[in-house]
Design a protein around this motif. Structure first.
Motif, PDB file in Angstrom:
ATOM      1  N   UNK A   3       0.847  -1.187   0.000  1.00  0.00           N
ATOM      2  CA  UNK A   3       0.000   0.000   0.000  1.00  0.00           C
ATOM      3  C   UNK A   3       0.889   1.245   0.000  1.00  0.00           C
ATOM      4  N   UNK A   4       0.712   2.105  -0.996  1.00  0.00           N
ATOM      5  CA  UNK A   4       1.578   3.289  -1.126  1.00  0.00           C
ATOM      6  C   UNK A   4       1.394   4.271   0.023  1.00  0.00           C
ATOM      7  N   UNK A   5       0.179   4.361   0.551  1.00  0.00           N
ATOM      8  CA  UNK A   5      -0.075   5.284   1.673  1.00  0.00           C
ATOM      9  C   UNK A   5       0.674   4.836   2.918  1.00  0.00           C
ATOM     10  N   UNK A   6       0.708   3.530   3.170  1.00  0.00           N
ATOM     11  CA  UNK A   6       1.403   3.005   4.341  1.00  0.00           C
ATOM     12  C   UNK A   6       2.907   3.294   4.273  1.00  0.00           C
ATOM     13  N   UNK A   7       3.491   3.178   3.106  1.00  0.00           N
ATOM     14  CA  UNK A   7       4.927   3.410   2.961  1.00  0.00           C
ATOM     15  C   UNK A   7       5.290   4.880   3.173  1.00  0.00           C
ATOM     16  N   UNK A   8       4.330   5.791   2.964  1.00  0.00           N
ATOM     17  CA  UNK A   8       4.601   7.219   3.148  1.00  0.00           C
ATOM     18  C   UNK A   8       4.766   7.591   4.623  1.00  0.00           C
ATOM     19  N   UNK A   9       4.187   6.787   5.526  1.00  0.00           N
ATOM     20  CA  UNK A   9       4.297   7.089   6.957  1.00  0.00           C
ATOM     21  C   UNK A   9       5.757   7.131   7.386  1.00  0.00           C
ATOM     22  N   UNK A  10       6.559   6.209   6.872  1.00  0.00           N
ATOM     23  CA  UNK A  10       7.951   6.137   7.290  1.00  0.00           C
ATOM     24  C   UNK A  10       8.944   6.724   6.320  1.00  0.00           C
ATOM     25  N   UNK A  11       8.508   7.047   5.090  1.00  0.00           N
ATOM     26  CA  UNK A  11       9.481   7.497   4.093  1.00  0.00           C
ATOM     27  C   UNK A  11       9.168   8.795   3.388  1.00  0.00           C
ATOM     28  N   UNK A  12       8.034   9.427   3.713  1.00  0.00           N
ATOM     29  CA  UNK A  12       7.632  10.662   3.012  1.00  0.00           C
ATOM     30  C   UNK A  12       8.241  11.888   3.699  1.00  0.00           C
ATOM     31  N   UNK A  13       8.376  12.988   2.931  1.00  0.00           N
ATOM     32  CA  UNK A  13       8.859  14.268   3.446  1.00  0.00           C
ATOM     33  C   UNK A  13       7.769  15.330   3.315  1.00  0.00           C
ATOM     34  N   UNK A  14       7.695  16.213   4.320  1.00  0.00           N
ATOM     35  CA  UNK A  14       6.827  17.389   4.211  1.00  0.00           C
ATOM     36  C   UNK A  14       7.528  18.402   3.310  1.00  0.00           C
ATOM     37  N   UNK A  15       6.782  19.099   2.441  1.00  0.00           N
ATOM     38  CA  UNK A  15       7.380  20.085   1.536  1.00  0.00           C
ATOM     39  C   UNK A  15       8.153  21.148   2.316  1.00  0.00           C
ATOM     40  N   UNK A  16       9.094  21.823   1.666  1.00  0.00           N
ATOM     41  CA  UNK A  16      10.011  22.750   2.337  1.00  0.00           C
ATOM     42  C   UNK A  16       9.270  23.917   2.985  1.00  0.00           C
ATOM     43  N   UNK A  17       8.364  24.571   2.253  1.00  0.00           N
ATOM     44  CA  UNK A  17       7.656  25.745   2.808  1.00  0.00           C
ATOM     45  C   UNK A  17       6.774  25.342   3.990  1.00  0.00           C
ATOM     46  N   UNK A  18       5.925  24.299   3.870  1.00  0.00           N
ATOM     47  CA  UNK A  18       5.175  23.858   5.057  1.00  0.00           C
ATOM     48  C   UNK A  18       6.080  23.457   6.215  1.00  0.00           C
ATOM     49  N   UNK A  19       7.245  22.881   5.907  1.00  0.00           N
ATOM     50  CA  UNK A  19       8.187  22.505   6.960  1.00  0.00           C
ATOM     51  C   UNK A  19       8.671  23.730   7.722  1.00  0.00           C
ATOM     52  N   UNK A  20       9.004  24.796   6.974  1.00  0.00           N
ATOM     53  CA  UNK A  20       9.458  26.034   7.616  1.00  0.00           C
ATOM     54  C   UNK A  20       8.352  26.637   8.482  1.00  0.00           C
ATOM     55  N   UNK A  21       7.110  26.571   7.999  1.00  0.00           N
ATOM     56  CA  UNK A  21       5.976  27.097   8.768  1.00  0.00           C
ATOM     57  C   UNK A  21       5.770  26.276  10.046  1.00  0.00           C
ATOM     58  N   UNK A  22       5.885  24.952   9.944  1.00  0.00           N
ATOM     59  CA  UNK A  22       5.715  24.075  11.107  1.00  0.00           C
ATOM     60  C   UNK A  22       6.786  24.372  12.160  1.00  0.00           C
ATOM     61  N   UNK A  23       8.039  24.541  11.716  1.00  0.00           N
ATOM     62  CA  UNK A  23       9.129  24.840  12.653  1.00  0.00           C
ATOM     63  C   UNK A  23       8.883  26.176  13.353  1.00  0.00           C
ATOM     64  N   UNK A  24       8.456  27.181  12.603  1.00  0.00           N
ATOM     65  CA  UNK A  24       8.170  28.502  13.180  1.00  0.00           C
ATOM     66  C   UNK A  24       7.010  28.425  14.163  1.00  0.00           C
ATOM     67  N   UNK A  25       5.961  27.683  13.803  1.00  0.00           N
ATOM     68  CA  UNK A  25       4.805  27.528  14.701  1.00  0.00           C
ATOM     69  C   UNK A  25       5.208  26.817  15.990  1.00  0.00           C
ATOM     70  N   UNK A  26       6.115  25.843  15.880  1.00  0.00           N
ATOM     71  CA  UNK A  26       6.599  25.148  17.073  1.00  0.00           C
ATOM     72  C   UNK A  26       7.322  26.096  18.019  1.00  0.00           C
ATOM     73  N   UNK A  27       8.147  26.985  17.468  1.00  0.00           N
ATOM     74  CA  UNK A  27       8.866  27.949  18.305  1.00  0.00           C
ATOM     75  C   UNK A  27       7.901  28.945  18.947  1.00  0.00           C
ATOM     76  N   UNK A  28       6.920  29.416  18.179  1.00  0.00           N
ATOM     77  CA  UNK A  28       5.925  30.344  18.724  1.00  0.00           C
ATOM     78  C   UNK A  28       5.091  29.680  19.816  1.00  0.00           C
ATOM     79  N   UNK A  29       4.783  28.386  19.635  1.00  0.00           N
ATOM     80  CA  UNK A  29       4.048  27.655  20.665  1.00  0.00           C
ATOM     81  C   UNK A  29       4.859  27.563  21.949  1.00  0.00           C
ATOM     82  N   UNK A  30       6.168  27.342  21.805  1.00  0.00           N
ATOM     83  CA  UNK A  30       7.041  27.306  22.989  1.00  0.00           C
ATOM     84  C   UNK A  30       7.027  28.654  23.708  1.00  0.00           C
TER      85      UNK A  30
END
Length: 227
Positions: A1-28
């Motif tokens: 199942x392709x969806x199952x393999x994405x759990x362990x091997x997929x990457x979040x896109x660069x821009x959403x990744x930067x937003x997630x990191x920034x949101x994590x710092x703001x949450x802290x």
């Protein structure tokens, strides 16, 4: 199942990744400010040196995450899951009644029972949480390997024990943090990779980890006697 393999091997896109990191710092920052306001409200002493030190460490980690993940392919899905679970665990242990009950029960279960804590229910919930997280880690590992084997998690419990003990968790209970366990896990990960690169026999690796646990326990007992 392709969806199952994405759990362990997929990457979040660069821009959403930067937003997630920034949101994590703001949450802290939000949690830190809320904690300071709460201590001021109840006239509890505030240690600004610890707060400043934690802020510098968090800012450094955030900068490293930007450099590593935003400059590569983005955040791997397992890493994102790890940070979410670690943040949730830190919040529960430090900012909820249930977290304080766990520390109290670990420090002295009889005193905790006499103070009104339901020992059986709290212990049951802790074991259930541990089991669910263990199962979830097994799913992620199976996804990364694109297959499952009953031997994949063999001796992982020794790595887990080593990580939390190195991170400052006491075998006698009542002492320990999620952050310390993360640092311990990073140390064990580096140690495992280093021994594998040096082609050290697997049996000797187990002996070395056992020796590390023994030393950590000795330090724990020594510090408690010193107090």
């Amino acid at each position: 199942n392709s969806t199952f393999s994405k759990i362990g091997g997929e990457f979040i896109a660069i821009i959403p990744s930067a937003i997630i990191i920034l949101c994590g710092f703001l949450l802290y920052l939000f949690i830190t400010i809320t904690e300071i306001q709460s201590k001021k409200k109840y006239k509890i002493e505030i240690n600004y040196y610890n707060i400043t030190g934690n802020l510098i460490i968090t800012l450094t980690i955030t900068s490293l995450c930007f450099f590593i993940f935003a400059g590569y392919r983005g955040i791997p899905v397992p890493v994102l899951i790890f940070f979410i679970i670690a943040a949730a665990g830190t919040f529960i242990l430090s900012s909820t009644k249930f977290g304080r009950r766990i520390y109290a029960m670990g420090g002295n279960s009889e005193a905790a029972r006499l103070s009104g804590i339901n020992i059986f229910r709290t212990t049951l919930f802790v074991y259930v949480t541990s089991s669910v997280l263990s199962a979830f880690s097994g799913i992620i590992l199976a996804s990364r390997m694109i297959g499952a084997s009953p031997n994949l998690g063999d001796m992982f419990e020794l790595d887990a024990i080593s990580a939390v003990v190195i991170g400052g968790t006491s075998f006698t209970g009542g002492v320990g943090t999620i952050t310390g366990s993360i640092i311990g896990a990073l140390i064990i990960g580096v140690l495992n990779n280093g021994m594998s690169i040096l082609e050290i026999n697997t049996f000797y690796q187990i002996v070395i980890k056992g020796f590390i646990i023994t030393i950590a326990v000795w330090f724990d007992v020594y510090n408690k006697r010193k107090r």
